[in-house]
Design an enzyme around this catalytic site. Structure first.
Site, mmCIF file in Angstrom:
data_model
loop_
_atom_site.group_PDB
_atom_site.id
_atom_site.type_symbol
_atom_site.label_atom_id
_atom_site.label_comp_id
_atom_site.label_asym_id
_atom_site.label_seq_id
_atom_site.Cartn_x
_atom_site.Cartn_y
_atom_site.Cartn_z
ATOM 1 N N CYS A 299 0.854 -1.132 0.076
ATOM 2 C CA CYS A 299 0.025 0.077 -0.151
ATOM 3 C C CYS A 299 0.846 1.317 -0.023
ATOM 4 O O CYS A 299 1.614 1.508 0.962
ATOM 5 C CB CYS A 299 -0.832 -0.013 1.359
ATOM 6 S SG CYS A 299 -1.654 1.701 1.413
ATOM 7 N N ASN B 232 10.427 -0.108 -9.196
ATOM 8 C CA ASN B 232 10.240 -0.800 -10.502
ATOM 9 C C ASN B 232 8.627 -0.544 -10.921
ATOM 10 O O ASN B 232 7.912 -0.847 -10.256
ATOM 11 C CB ASN B 232 10.504 -1.985 -10.436
ATOM 12 C CG ASN B 232 10.571 -2.692 -11.752
ATOM 13 O OD1 ASN B 232 11.554 -2.457 -12.587
ATOM 14 N ND2 ASN B 232 9.444 -3.600 -11.985
ATOM 15 N N GLU B 233 8.380 -0.142 -12.001
ATOM 16 C CA GLU B 233 7.146 -0.134 -12.613
ATOM 17 C C GLU B 233 5.956 0.236 -11.492
ATOM 18 O O GLU B 233 5.120 -0.457 -11.437
ATOM 19 C CB GLU B 233 6.835 -1.284 -13.330
ATOM 20 C CG GLU B 233 7.977 -1.503 -14.684
ATOM 21 C CD GLU B 233 7.544 -2.858 -15.211
ATOM 22 O OE1 GLU B 233 7.975 -2.960 -16.380
ATOM 23 O OE2 GLU B 233 6.815 -3.851 -14.492
ATOM 24 N N CYS C 251 -4.661 1.134 -4.228
ATOM 25 C CA CYS C 251 -5.165 0.744 -3.063
ATOM 26 C C CYS C 251 -6.386 1.288 -2.466
ATOM 27 O O CYS C 251 -6.205 2.563 -2.669
ATOM 28 C CB CYS C 251 -3.983 0.436 -1.759
ATOM 29 S SG CYS C 251 -4.466 0.041 -0.218
ATOM 30 N N CYS D 230 -7.809 0.785 0.917
ATOM 31 C CA CYS D 230 -7.879 0.389 2.116
ATOM 32 C C CYS D 230 -8.043 1.945 2.970
ATOM 33 O O CYS D 230 -8.262 2.723 2.601
ATOM 34 C CB CYS D 230 -6.483 -0.134 2.759
ATOM 35 S SG CYS D 230 -5.085 0.979 3.104
ATOM 36 N N GLU E 3 13.949 -1.022 -20.091
ATOM 37 C CA GLU E 3 13.834 -2.639 -20.433
ATOM 38 C C GLU E 3 13.168 -2.503 -21.615
ATOM 39 O O GLU E 3 12.317 -2.007 -22.564
ATOM 40 C CB GLU E 3 12.627 -3.102 -19.599
ATOM 41 C CG GLU E 3 13.170 -3.411 -18.032
ATOM 42 C CD GLU E 3 11.848 -3.993 -17.258
ATOM 43 O OE1 GLU E 3 11.033 -4.559 -17.695
ATOM 44 O OE2 GLU E 3 12.168 -3.743 -15.862
ATOM 45 N N GLU F 133 8.828 -15.585 -14.530
ATOM 46 C CA GLU F 133 9.138 -14.977 -15.866
ATOM 47 C C GLU F 133 10.218 -15.802 -16.395
ATOM 48 O O GLU F 133 10.947 -15.425 -17.436
ATOM 49 C CB GLU F 133 9.616 -13.727 -15.579
ATOM 50 C CG GLU F 133 8.410 -12.969 -15.304
ATOM 51 C CD GLU F 133 9.047 -11.243 -15.295
ATOM 52 O OE1 GLU F 133 8.177 -10.263 -15.811
ATOM 53 O OE2 GLU F 133 9.861 -10.782 -14.725
ATOM 54 N N PHE G 264 9.877 -17.760 -19.006
ATOM 55 C CA PHE G 264 9.683 -17.977 -20.185
ATOM 56 C C PHE G 264 9.983 -16.561 -21.151
ATOM 57 O O PHE G 264 9.750 -16.564 -22.199
ATOM 58 C CB PHE G 264 8.174 -18.360 -20.587
ATOM 59 C CG PHE G 264 8.035 -19.808 -20.093
ATOM 60 C CD1 PHE G 264 8.898 -21.087 -20.931
ATOM 61 C CD2 PHE G 264 7.224 -20.267 -19.145
ATOM 62 C CE1 PHE G 264 8.583 -22.197 -20.263
ATOM 63 C CE2 PHE G 264 6.710 -21.372 -18.898
ATOM 64 C CZ PHE G 264 7.688 -22.427 -19.516
ATOM 65 N N HIS G 265 9.995 -15.637 -20.186
ATOM 66 C CA HIS G 265 10.202 -14.131 -20.685
ATOM 67 C C HIS G 265 11.928 -14.413 -20.935
ATOM 68 O O HIS G 265 12.782 -14.844 -20.206
ATOM 69 C CB HIS G 265 10.152 -13.231 -19.538
ATOM 70 C CG HIS G 265 10.408 -11.680 -20.051
ATOM 71 N ND1 HIS G 265 11.261 -11.238 -20.517
ATOM 72 C CD2 HIS G 265 9.280 -10.488 -20.229
ATOM 73 C CE1 HIS G 265 11.166 -9.868 -20.819
ATOM 74 N NE2 HIS G 265 9.819 -9.628 -20.387
#
Length: 657
Positions: free
Chosen positions: A118, A152-153, A158, A160, A305, A353, A355-356
């Site tokens: 949060c 990151n990203e 939230c 709450c 990325e 990830e 398979f990334h």
């Protein structure tokens, strides 16, 4: 403020996320060898390492990171050091369940993935600040450190009770009095009036449609709250290392952050770019994200990325054909990037990830992925001195605003078929295919550098934004706007007449009688006197005052009424023309405004863009193309002399100076 140039110098950064904690230390030396062979000069470290650094509250296990930082420095690789605060350890959710976000219905969003925090939680913020401070103190003087990467990203929502309290504080700062909030939110409708601040809650799951002004403010609040988290960590590292640039990576064209506001708080603007190799127009999508990010940065920017091959988050995840990763990497450089990085260095064998794709795939150093990475690294190394730090100049701006996007997504809208990003992409595609270089701009930015300003679809415009558009045309500029422009003010209050009066006067429109959304798949035929074209998504019943009709509706309920109109330098397009028609229209308007393509007479699929004194030619066509060039050049990649024309193979690139 430090800048990307402080990290790059006269070169292009090349590398990716490096997650060695997933591997035995015995692999690290092999990684160093492979990085050197691929001319990798930068890696991002520590993005998801919180549980390894702090396995229990207050403990610090940093010996492995010490050894890694030293090893990277010894091998000449710079480090973008991340704060690991995007993925709190499981112990935090267990000991402090109030740090876990709640959904709109009050359900708990559990740990076991990432971004499970949060952003309003004081406990989360305290732990995040503590680990950020310790990293800054320990590595602030390390010679490998080139840049800080915060979190990151950012993408957490939230609802709450802690968030509700924070939301009320944010609203009090915005409106001061509860009466002002009631007026802005239109709470006279459906008996929604608030008597005290304590009655105000976030737009949680409700019986029916929620108050759209409340929902709009909650989107603004959420973006601002995440920004508070970023700036708190940024200020900690900046206090320790004021000379080291700081960034966080945006997701591309994402709804959760007002990136115009965020970019003003970053030393380096960076983005994650993942076009779909199966999309025949993926090259244009990449160009749009690159143009948007360059405009937010107002100069060189960073690809944080991209994928070396397939991703793993689509329904079907196809790999990139040979040469496509190189094409898209050089496209980013052509459109202003001074750093081209990937997720990730070595492909994970476990986890969500696996398979990334990665720079070193499951096939290892002899696999196609790594061999192509080596080629990209070598070519970027050759381009650095000629390209790094130079700028892309555009005479055309596409206006984009997150507030309008958020308001456009309200539950009670006229058409669920209208998706704001799809409309913006359609207009950018038209200009891209016409060969016209475009910036993006906020509607309240200074528009004087642009000959042409394009507004695909801004339902909500502030008074200042309206004044900016009017001033642009009155000052001799050209403006072309798409449907439902300026229908609402900053509080999502519909303006009388269906459009702001100043805009109606500018376009020569007396009234917008009806907005006429079109069902899925339905088209309207329009005619501009040269050839008929079809429009989709939308139509409008307009009564003109002084405008000239450029195209009329020839089918449907609006037969004979204006579909496209102009009044001096102001154009209005009340439907979404099919791609060819929109391209021809915008090419005509750009030409009249004096904004010319970088290269005339290009074959289909050929992208031409100038960065500084360098001309990039990029082939997105399904096969080889031959391109006429205006004079003698030298290809900076091959060293060859180019004169008259150049042949580009599929996914081929020429960089000419």
């Amino acid at each position: 403020m430090p800048s990307l140039n402080d990290a790059t110098g006269p070169r292009i950064l090349f590398g990716g996320d490096y997650n060695p904690e997933q591997w035995p230390e015995e692999t690290w030396l092999e990684d160093m060898r492979l990085m050197k062979e691929a001319e990798v000069n930068s890696v991002t470290v520590g993005v998801f390492s919180w549980a390894k650094i702090e396995p229990r509250p207050g403990e610090r296990h940093l010996g492995w990171l010490d050894r890694l930082m030293d090893l990277l420095h010894q091998h000449g690789t710079g480090v973008v050091l991340a704060t690991p605060t995007a993925s709190p350890p499981a112990w935090m959710g267990t000991l402090h369940p109030d740090t876990l976000p709640r959904g709109e219905d009050g359900s708990i969003i559990w740990y076991g993935s990432r971004q499970h925090f949060c952003p309003s939680s004081p406990v989360y913020r305290a732990y995040a600040a503590a680990i950020t401070k310790d990293l800054a103190e320990r590595y602030g003087d390390h010679p490998a450190l080139r840049m800080w990467h915060i979190n990151n990203e950012y993408c957490t929502f939230c609802w709450c009770d802690g968030t509700a309290r924070h939301f009320r504080r944010w609203l009090r700062q915005r409106y001061t009095t509860i009466d002002a909030l009631n007026e802005a939110w239109g709470t006279a409708f459906w008996s929604q009036r608030y008597d005290t601040w304590e009655q105000v809650i976030p737009p949680r799951k409700a019986q029916y449609l929620r108050n759209p002004a409340c929902t709009l403010d909650f989107r603004r609040f959420t973006s601002d709250t995440l920004l508070e988290c970023y700036t708190a960590e940024r200020d900690i590292v900046a206090a320790r290392t004021p000379h080291i640039p700081v960034t966080t990576n945006f997701m591309p064209f994402w709804t959760g952050q007002d990136a115009w506001k965020w970019a003003g708080e970053e030393d380096v603007v960076s983005v994650d770019v993942y076009p779909d190799p199966a999309d025949p127009h993926a090259g244009q999508y990449g160009a749009m994200i690159q143009d948007m990010t360059r405009s937010q940065a107002r100069g060189p920017w960073m690809v944080m990325e991209q994928a070396a091959g397939a991703v793993n988050f689509r329904g079907v995840n196809v790999p990139k054909p040979r040469g496509l990763g190189r094409l898209w990497s050089l496209q980013a450089v052509a459109r202003g990037a001074d750093a081209v990085c990937h997720f990730q260095w070595r492909q994970s064998r476990q986890g969500a990830e696996k398979f990334h794709s990665a720079m070193v795939s499951h096939a290892g150093e002899h696999g196609r992925a790594y061999q192509e990475i080596k080629r990209i690294g070598a070519e970027l190394s050759r381009l650095g001195e000629s390209v790094a730090g130079t700028r892309v100049i555009s005479e055309v701006a596409i206006l984009h605003d997150w507030d309008s996007w958020w308001a456009d997504e309200q539950e009670g809208r006229l058409s669920s078929e209208v998706h704001y990003p799809t409309v913006v992409r359609a207009w950018h595609r038209a200009l891209w295919e016409a060969g016209v270089t475009t910036d993006f701009a906020h509607p309240e930015h200074d528009l004087s550098p642009y000959r042409l300003v394009v507004v695909p679809h801004l339902y909500l415009l502030t008074d200042a934004a309206v004044d900016s558009l009017v001033a642009h045309v009155r000052g001799g500029g050209t403006l072309v706007c798409g449907f439902m422009t300026g229908a609402a003010d900053q509080d999502d209050r519909i303006r009388p007449g269906g459009m702001d009066e100043r805009l109606r006067d500018l376009f020569g429109i007396r009234l917008v009688h009806e907005w006429w959304p079109l069902p899925a798949g339905e088209k309207v035929v329009c005619d501009d006197g040269l050839r008929p074209f079809r429009g989709s998504l939308w139509a409008e019943e307009l009564e003109l005052s002084a405008a000239e009709t450029v195209a009329t509706y020839r089918s449907g309920e609006l037969v004979g009424m204006p579909a496209v109109l102009r009044h001096g330098g102001a154009w209005y397009v009340s439907t979404l023309p099919e791609p060819t028609a929109l391209r021809e229209l915008l090419a005509r308007v750009a030409c009249e405004a004096g904004a010319r393509p970088v290269l005339e007479n290009r074959p289909p699929g050929l992208e031409a863009i100038s960065r500084g004194d360098v001309l990039f030619l990029l082939n997105h066509a399904p096969g080889p193309v031959t391109v006429d060039v205006p004079g003698p050049y030298r290809d900076l990649i091959t060293g060859d002399r180019v004169e008259g024309s150049v042949r580009l193979e599929r996914h081929g690139v020429a960089v000419l100076a």
